[in-house]
Design an enzyme around this catalytic site. Structure first.
Site, mmCIF file in Angstrom:
data_model
loop_
_atom_site.group_PDB
_atom_site.id
_atom_site.type_symbol
_atom_site.label_atom_id
_atom_site.label_comp_id
_atom_site.label_asym_id
_atom_site.label_seq_id
_atom_site.Cartn_x
_atom_site.Cartn_y
_atom_site.Cartn_z
ATOM 1 N N LEU A 1 17.641 -14.967 37.003
ATOM 2 C CA LEU A 1 17.102 -14.203 35.877
ATOM 3 C C LEU A 1 16.139 -13.166 36.440
ATOM 4 O O LEU A 1 15.352 -13.464 37.338
ATOM 5 C CB LEU A 1 16.340 -15.112 34.907
ATOM 6 C CG LEU A 1 17.059 -15.673 33.683
ATOM 7 C CD1 LEU A 1 16.101 -16.524 32.853
ATOM 8 C CD2 LEU A 1 17.666 -14.580 32.819
ATOM 9 N N ASP A 2 16.178 -11.959 35.898
ATOM 10 C CA ASP A 2 15.232 -10.934 36.330
ATOM 11 C C ASP A 2 13.800 -11.409 36.112
ATOM 12 O O ASP A 2 13.535 -12.199 35.194
ATOM 13 C CB ASP A 2 15.459 -9.640 35.545
ATOM 14 C CG ASP A 2 16.724 -8.915 35.972
ATOM 15 O OD1 ASP A 2 17.246 -9.233 37.059
ATOM 16 O OD2 ASP A 2 17.190 -8.040 35.219
#
EC number: 5.4.99.25
Length: 348
Positions: free
Chosen positions: A51-52
């Site tokens: 996930l960013d």
């Protein structure tokens, strides 16, 4: 085995990653904590999809030998809630870069957005953002982008099961997206906005589901990034959230194994048998599209099955994972084998 001769854990740990933390940092902190809980000097921990940093939500960690199952776990769809601000743009496509407001741009109506969304279904071609972890010529794209280099991002095909407009209060748009691995939600929102005649940046992203795992299943790992809360939460064992590895594979056909077959597989010998249908199969439309997507390998999609031991009924409704099996003529080849003694008792 660990250095003390004990068997290593095997399973998946659904974690909530807070915004601002990297997935790699979550892995590192969880690894240190789990080594202490299990009393191990070494313990392999990985994730099944990053996930960013600005995003939050479910990150599924693979513990111990479960890291060897990542290619099959990646077959699962993911579900996101994504917020976008229309009428602005940024170099990164999110709030990480300076926002530039568009002038003389008419924002779309909700009806216009919903009409455009009909074109974003099934196999879709997407150009990932330059500010991403994808490697271009051997280097992470975001590093080259931050140096101001001019380079072209390769297009890729991704799979979108559904995308719905949940709310729209101009200029804010919220989308509910079910998609396959490798999908960039920033790019999806920007592409939807472009089709409506404007720009967009992603302002918030929450991952709610990975296969059968949901945000409700997760251990909230925000405490690991807050020095004030770390001691307060130290009595909460992470291991209680550990799920059996087989729960990440319920979309695959399963073959019940007897003791002789288990012994043959552990010796690397192919076996005969007929697998049952998956207990939680992927949607038919998903299976029909899956081999058209760049991020999937047809050899590790719907052809493989899992070998399970259900002899004593103590391993929950799915049994205990023994092996990943791949068809070889009329026999099944043991592609990944997990000694049953390696498993630990996990909550069902």
């Amino acid at each position: 085995m660990d250095p003390n001769g004990e068997h290593s854990p095997l399973g998946f740990l659904p974690c909530y990653k807070p915004p601002g933390a990297t997935s790699r940092d979550l892995v590192n902190r969880a690894q240190r904590r789990l080594r202490g809980e299990f009393g191990l000097r070494k313990l392999k921990v990985g994730h099944t999809g990053t996930l960013d940093p600005l995003a939050e939500g479910l990150v599924l960690l693979a513990i111990g030998s479960a890291a060897r199952l990542t290619p099959w776990v990646l077959q699962h769809g993911k579900r996101y809630l994504a917020d976008f601000r229309l009428g602005v743009s940024s170099e990164s496509g999110d709030l990480e870069s300076e926002l530039v407001t568009q002038t003389d741009v008419k924002l779309p109506t909700a009806a216009e957005i919903e009409q455009v969304l009909k074109d974003f279904h099934g196999v879709v071609e997407q150009t990932p953002p330059a500010h991403s972890a994808i490697k271009v010529d051997g280097e992470r794209a975001h590093k080259r982008a931050r140096r101001g280099e001019d380079f072209e991002m390769p297009k890729r095909r991704i799979l979108i099961d559904s995308v719905k407009l949940i709310s729209y209060e101009p200029p804010m748009m919220r989308l509910d997206v079910r998609c396959g691995s490798g999908t960039y939600l920033r790019t999806l929102g920007m592409d939807v906005a472009a089709a409506c005649g404007c720009a967009a940046v992603m302002t918030k992203l929450i991952r709610n589901e990975v296969g059968r795992f949901t945000l409700d299943d997760t251990l909230d790992c925000a405490f690991m990034f807050d020095d004030d809360d770390r001691e307060k939460m130290s009595s909460e064992p992470m291991v209680k959230y550990l799920r059996p590895a087989i729960e990440g594979l319920t979309h695959m056909p399963a073959m019940n194994l007897d003791r002789q077959q288990i012994g043959m597989l552990q010796a690397g010998i192919r076996i005969s048998g007929t697998p049952e249908a998956p207990s939680e199969p992927l949607p038919e439309a998903w299976i029909g599209c899956i081999d058209q997507v760049d991020t999937f390998d047809r050899n590790t999609d719907v052809l493989d099955c899992i070998g399970v031991d259900r002899s004593d009924g103590s391993s929950g409704p799915w049994g205990e994972l023994v092996a990943i099996l791949r068809p070889h003529g009329k026999l099944w080849h043991p592609l990944r084998v997990f000694p049953t003694t390696e498993s630990i008792t996990l909550r069902g």
